[in-house]
Design an enzyme around this catalytic site. Structure first.
Site, PDB file in Angstrom:
ATOM      1  N   GLU A 232       0.927  -1.111  -0.126  1.00 12.05           N
ATOM      2  CA  GLU A 232      -0.077  -0.160   0.051  1.00 12.05           C
ATOM      3  C   GLU A 232       0.987   1.323   0.021  1.00 12.05           C
ATOM      4  O   GLU A 232       1.568   1.501   0.892  1.00 12.05           O
ATOM      5  CB  GLU A 232      -0.849   0.054   1.214  1.00 12.05           C
ATOM      6  CG  GLU A 232      -1.826  -1.345   1.151  1.00 12.05           C
ATOM      7  CD  GLU A 232      -3.067  -1.085   0.300  1.00 12.05           C
ATOM      8  OE1 GLU A 232      -3.196  -0.462  -0.351  1.00 12.05           O
ATOM      9  OE2 GLU A 232      -3.442  -2.338   0.092  1.00 12.05           O
ATOM     10  N   CYS A 266      -2.354   8.679   3.074  1.00 16.20           N
ATOM     11  CA  CYS A 266      -2.080   8.433   1.432  1.00 16.20           C
ATOM     12  C   CYS A 266      -3.334   8.997   0.752  1.00 16.20           C
ATOM     13  O   CYS A 266      -3.068   9.168  -0.465  1.00 16.20           O
ATOM     14  CB  CYS A 266      -2.198   6.883   1.405  1.00 16.20           C
ATOM     15  SG  CYS A 266      -3.049   5.983   2.456  1.00 16.20           S
TER      16      CYS A 266
HETATM   17  P1  NAP Z   1       8.286   5.085   4.674  1.00 11.62           P
HETATM   18  O1  NAP Z   1       9.563   5.988   4.696  1.00 11.62           O
HETATM   19  O2  NAP Z   1       8.441   4.149   3.060  1.00 11.62           O
HETATM   20  O3  NAP Z   1       8.576   4.279   5.980  1.00 11.62           O
HETATM   21  C1  NAP Z   1       7.275   3.367   6.084  1.00 11.62           C
HETATM   22  C2  NAP Z   1       7.679   1.918   6.626  1.00 11.62           C
HETATM   23  O4  NAP Z   1       8.749   1.232   5.960  1.00 11.62           O
HETATM   24  C3  NAP Z   1       8.742   2.486   7.906  1.00 11.62           C
HETATM   25  O5  NAP Z   1       8.565   1.471   8.863  1.00 11.62           O
HETATM   26  C4  NAP Z   1      10.098   2.446   7.380  1.00 11.62           C
HETATM   27  O6  NAP Z   1      11.166   2.314   8.468  1.00 11.62           O
HETATM   28  C5  NAP Z   1      10.057   1.322   6.364  1.00 11.62           C
HETATM   29  N1  NAP Z   1      11.071   1.305   5.399  1.00 11.62           N
HETATM   30  C6  NAP Z   1      11.420   2.599   4.888  1.00 11.62           C
HETATM   31  N2  NAP Z   1      12.341   2.416   3.708  1.00 11.62           N
HETATM   32  C7  NAP Z   1      12.432   0.816   3.785  1.00 11.62           C
HETATM   33  C8  NAP Z   1      13.441   0.004   3.018  1.00 11.62           C
HETATM   34  N3  NAP Z   1      13.967   0.394   2.077  1.00 11.62           N
HETATM   35  N4  NAP Z   1      12.959  -1.262   3.008  1.00 11.62           N
HETATM   36  C9  NAP Z   1      12.061  -1.824   4.214  1.00 11.62           C
HETATM   37  N5  NAP Z   1      11.384  -0.744   5.183  1.00 11.62           N
HETATM   38  C10 NAP Z   1      11.540   0.384   4.606  1.00 11.62           C
HETATM   39  O7  NAP Z   1       6.986   5.905   4.425  1.00 11.62           O
HETATM   40  P2  NAP Z   1       6.788   7.232   5.109  1.00 11.62           P
HETATM   41  O8  NAP Z   1       7.199   8.234   4.289  1.00 11.62           O
HETATM   42  O9  NAP Z   1       7.164   7.150   6.505  1.00 11.62           O
HETATM   43  O10 NAP Z   1       5.005   7.044   5.121  1.00 11.62           O
HETATM   44  C11 NAP Z   1       4.498   7.811   4.193  1.00 11.62           C
HETATM   45  C12 NAP Z   1       4.343   7.262   2.823  1.00 11.62           C
HETATM   46  O11 NAP Z   1       3.379   6.049   3.117  1.00 11.62           O
HETATM   47  C13 NAP Z   1       3.520   7.989   1.828  1.00 11.62           C
HETATM   48  O12 NAP Z   1       4.048   7.844   0.625  1.00 11.62           O
HETATM   49  C14 NAP Z   1       2.083   7.535   2.126  1.00 11.62           C
HETATM   50  O13 NAP Z   1       1.287   7.865   0.988  1.00 11.62           O
HETATM   51  C15 NAP Z   1       2.306   6.147   2.270  1.00 11.62           C
HETATM   52  N6  NAP Z   1       0.979   5.603   3.081  1.00 11.62           N
HETATM   53  C16 NAP Z   1       0.305   4.708   2.264  1.00 11.62           C
HETATM   54  C17 NAP Z   1      -1.061   4.240   2.699  1.00 11.62           C
HETATM   55  C18 NAP Z   1      -1.749   3.306   2.003  1.00 11.62           C
HETATM   56  O14 NAP Z   1      -2.758   2.713   2.269  1.00 11.62           O
HETATM   57  N7  NAP Z   1      -1.606   3.078   0.585  1.00 11.62           N
HETATM   58  C19 NAP Z   1      -1.328   4.427   4.211  1.00 11.62           C
HETATM   59  C20 NAP Z   1      -0.393   5.416   4.651  1.00 11.62           C
HETATM   60  C21 NAP Z   1       0.678   5.839   4.139  1.00 11.62           C
HETATM   61  P3  NAP Z   1      11.837   3.520   9.221  1.00 11.62           P
HETATM   62  O15 NAP Z   1      10.680   4.421   9.670  1.00 11.62           O
HETATM   63  O16 NAP Z   1      12.716   2.858  10.092  1.00 11.62           O
HETATM   64  O17 NAP Z   1      12.602   4.233   8.078  1.00 11.62           O
END
Ligand code: NAP
Length: 458
Positions: A232, A266
């Site tokens: 997601e 999101c």
């Molecule tokens: P993010 O940086 O991707 O972090 C999300 C999770 O992934 C965190 O637990 C993060 O850990 C981990 N992570 C980051 N890079 C990773 C990698 N290379 N390999 C494995 N795990 C990894 O996302 P964010 O910026 O915090 O969150 C916002 C994003 O989420 C936005 O793009 C939003 O649209 C999306 N989102 C989507 C939905 C949906 O239902 N489609 C819902 C909510 C949010 P760390 O914190 O330790 O880096």
């Protein structure tokens, strides 16, 4: 990235946590695996009773849990309470409906395949890894955990590094409710250690909610291990307003849809696409309503817009707006970070966004809306679909034929007509294009982590 609680309203470090060692991670996966072996022999009624108890416990913790959300990621206290209650509702939904969603499906005419009877039935898969973001620290996790546990799986959670207290809270919630100890375990680890967990043979599948780069990384590791992954990812949802719309309601909803969760959902309405006939009237009212939002301490009941969750998030949003302004976009309100402690950014409205600006293509994860003027519905649809994302969308019209045109034409996982994109346990949630793979919630969400086993009887 440190595993720490930093208050976004002040920028102060509240608490720092030590990451689990490799041995601790191994022990937690072992516990989850043992719990799965116990869980898979339990029946729906037993799991349903545990899940109801977990929902009751969460509701009993309403006040403390809501304050924890505000402290860790800055959402307003009223929205934090809403998130906690929504989790309890989602848990009860799966507690009550899982058996129906996973009931066996008999083949109507088994003799055509030489069987006396045949069916397909859903069975649990094992230990599933959930990698989750900080924006809804409880709801993102519960919408995975409730269906996964009700199906008889166990879960291990790698939560975002800035919401460790939410991770620790969830670590014990399901044990307290009676589930076999270890059915749900949090791993306090940085993102760099997700790969090791996903390659562990006891972990059979993964779900990630977060950014596109994180999703691509987890999907490629899962692919190389031939493990199922649900993704997601981000969105840049269109919110289309046509001349027949109820303008006041459309304006009010556009404001709510752009700024809920301080603009960090999101499925926030990020691109507002307005027909030329009502564009000026819409823009004037939308700008005024965005400008009027009460911004301040998220613990204060009167606050409507709190800070962004992280300093990096504030920086990223500011960069997008500055880039747009430098390339000729106009700001009708907001557009500059606030001069106060914490990571506050005002509600911002931007017009004249063109393809040469980063804002056109990238997701704005904060309270900044791009507003576009279009001549007709064809241009509205084409602009709405001119994105690599395809999560949700909204269209405002009272013309039934026009409604069908958009509902069928929008490349997105959902369309909300005369309303605001929201996740409901009853409706599948997920995206197309770069917004993800698979679905959460509803019957589809619980089936993602099941082995659909065919049974043929001679
Ligand atoms: P993010 O940086 O991707 O972090 C999300 C999770 O992934 C965190 O637990 C993060 O850990 C981990 N992570 C980051 N890079 C990773 C990698 N290379 N390999 C494995 N795990 C990894 O996302 P964010 O910026 O915090 O969150 C916002 C994003 O989420 C936005 O793009 C939003 O649209 C999306 N989102 C989507 C939905 C949906 O239902 N489609 C819902 C909510 C949010 P760390 O914190 O330790 O880096």
């Amino acid at each position: 990235m440190a595993i720490a609680t930093i208050n976004p309203a002040t920028g102060e470090l509240v608490a720092e946590f030590t990451a689990h060692t490799d041995a601790e991670v191994d022990a937690r996966i072992a516990e989850a695996h043992a719990a799965y072996l116990a869980m898979r022999t339990t029946d729906f009624a037993t799991r349903s009773a545990w899940m109801h108890r977990a929902a009751d416990l969460l509701e009993a913790d309403l006040d403390a849990a809501a304050k924890m959300l505000v402290l860790e990621m800055g959402k307003t206290i009223t929205q934090a309470r809403g998130e906690v209650l929504k989790c309890a509702k989602g848990m009860r939904f799966y507690a009550d409906r899982a058996e129906e969603f996973l009931s066996p499906r008999a083949v109507d005419d088994p003799d055509t395949i030489g069987a006396s009877s045949a069916e397909s039935r859903y069975q649990p898969l094992g230990v599933v890894l959930a990698v989750m973001p900080w924006n809804y620290p409880l709801w993102q996790v519960i919408r995975f955990a409730a269906p996964a546990l009700m199906a008889g799986n166990a879960g291990v959670l790698k939560h975002a590094s800035n919401v460790p207290q939410a991770a620790i809270y969830l670590d014990t919630l399901f044990d307290r409710a009676g589930f076999p100890s270890g059915s749900f375990r949090s791993l306090l680890i940085p993102a760099s250690r997700v790969e090791g967990v996903l390659r562990d043979r006891r972990v059979v599948a993964a779900t990630l909610t977060g950014s596109e780069p994180a999703g691509r990384s987890v999907a490629s590791i899962a692919g190389s291990e031939v493990k199922h992954a649900v993704l997601e990812l981000g969105g840049s949802d269109p919110f289309i307003v046509m001349p027949s719309a109820d303008l006041d309601a459309a304006v009010q909803t556009a404001v709510a849809s752009r700024t809920t969760n301080n603009g960090q959902a999101c499925i926030n309405a990020k691109r507002v696409i307005v027909h030329a006939d009502i564009y000026e009237a819409f823009l004037e009212r939308f700008t005024a309503a965005m400008d009027a939002l009460v911004i301040g301490d998220p613990m204060d009941e009167a606050t409507e817009l709190g800070p962004l969750a992280t300093e990096a998030g504030l920086h990223d949003l500011d960069e997008l707006v500055v880039d747009a302004r430098e390339h000729g976009a106009l700001i009708t309100t907001g557009g500059e970070r606030l001069d106060r402690p914490g990571w506050f950014y005002p509600a911002t409205v931007i017009t004249g966004v063109t393809r040469d600006m980063r804002l056109y293509a990238e997701e704005a994860f904060g309270p900044a809306a791009s507003v576009f003027r279009v001549a007709d519905r064809e241009e509205a649809l084409s602009l709405a679909n001119d994105t690599t994302f395809g999560l949700s969308s909204a269209v405002w019209t009272r013309d039934a034929e026009e409604e069908e045109y958009f509902v069928n034409g929008l490349d997105a996982g959902a369309v909300f007509v005369n309303g605001m994109s929201i996740s409901y346990p009853e409706l599948p949630l997920g995206g197309v294009k770069d917004s993800g793979i698979g679905r959460e919630l509803s019957a589809e969400g619980i089936r993602e982590f099941c082995n659909l086993k065919s049974v043929w009887r001679g």
